[in-house]
Design a protein around this motif. Sequence first.
Motif: not given
Length: 378
Positions: A284-311
Amino acid sequence: MLLPSLLESSQKSSPIYSVFIILSLVVLLGACVGRPDNTVWHQHYEPVEDLHIHKFVQDAFAEAQQYYGKSEFSVHDIHIRQSVFRKDRFLLSRADISNFSELSRQIFFNKDDSPEDLIWDALTAETRNCVKQAALGTELSVTGKQQVVTGLNTLIESYAFYQDLVLFESGKEGREEEILPLSELSGSEKYIRNFLDNHFLHFLLPIPQKRYALEGVEVCECLSPANNVCILYVSAEPGSPDFFPQLAHEVFHLLSPQSFDWYVEGLCNVFAEEYCAQHGCSWQSVLAGLHARKTTDPYAISYFMMRDIYNIAGPHLANFMKFAVWSDKDKTRKHIDITRWLNTLPPEMRDRVEKTIWSYSRSLKAHKGAINSFILPQ
């Protein structure tokens, strides 16, 4: 692999400092492509030697290979570092001993009126047993190796052993040497460690003399193929909610340590999330950080992209890492041949995955090159 906060701070800093950060990142990330034997970079950082944590890493690595294929790198041993400067640089860790068998043989078989005699007498029965086993040809477990390290560190911290060693060395050389007072314990530790480094020259890494300037890095470093040793660096301290998620992320990098690719970075986080969920570690702590940076941080952006692909294509990601190919421009780095992987998918699924990639493309293309590749489907 590196803290987003570090990257963000570099964007806000002066040009000179930014150059320093970029050069430092090159040094750190370049570690993944293999380093010479007796590398001492990891010695600057705090070892994490907890056996429970080591088992977590071994189990996570086994599961990553089970679902995503064997590692490209033959991993013999894995060490963990929290990327803060080491509190006591004179103490040893498992990674500082390059050959436990040869070190143990020298201690066990050279005990006649020698420094080894002093060392043997000062070791506990449990440590002696481990040294004896290794000297006689038994491959020590991680627990056994840690016992040897603990035994040697006890000597390094022992003022009584320091006194005995100084008297032995000065008597052997026919000279008198002043014994430091107990109040200068760090001086006695340095003396013992320097002695061990010189006496067991071929089996111990020397005390690091140079301190690197960066803390807070998260990276997977694989040493040369000759020793097959990998070091995982995390910024979180053991016990914090981010520690195991960061560790699981770096474990996934062991599958292809030479891949510098935003697809891989995102999949590292997806694996970490899935593994932590299955093994009771909070995400949860990591996920909250990724959500907070999901439009600016490539590590967060790449996570959400690969999470969508995984789904969309979860089971089809099992062969994803097999499509890591060498870069045409840099033969020390790999990237994912995304087009070839997409061609393995059923047509409808391929279309959905490709649309997902393109939906994230503008954000990730802005961050390609300096750290990781991001090649779009053809």
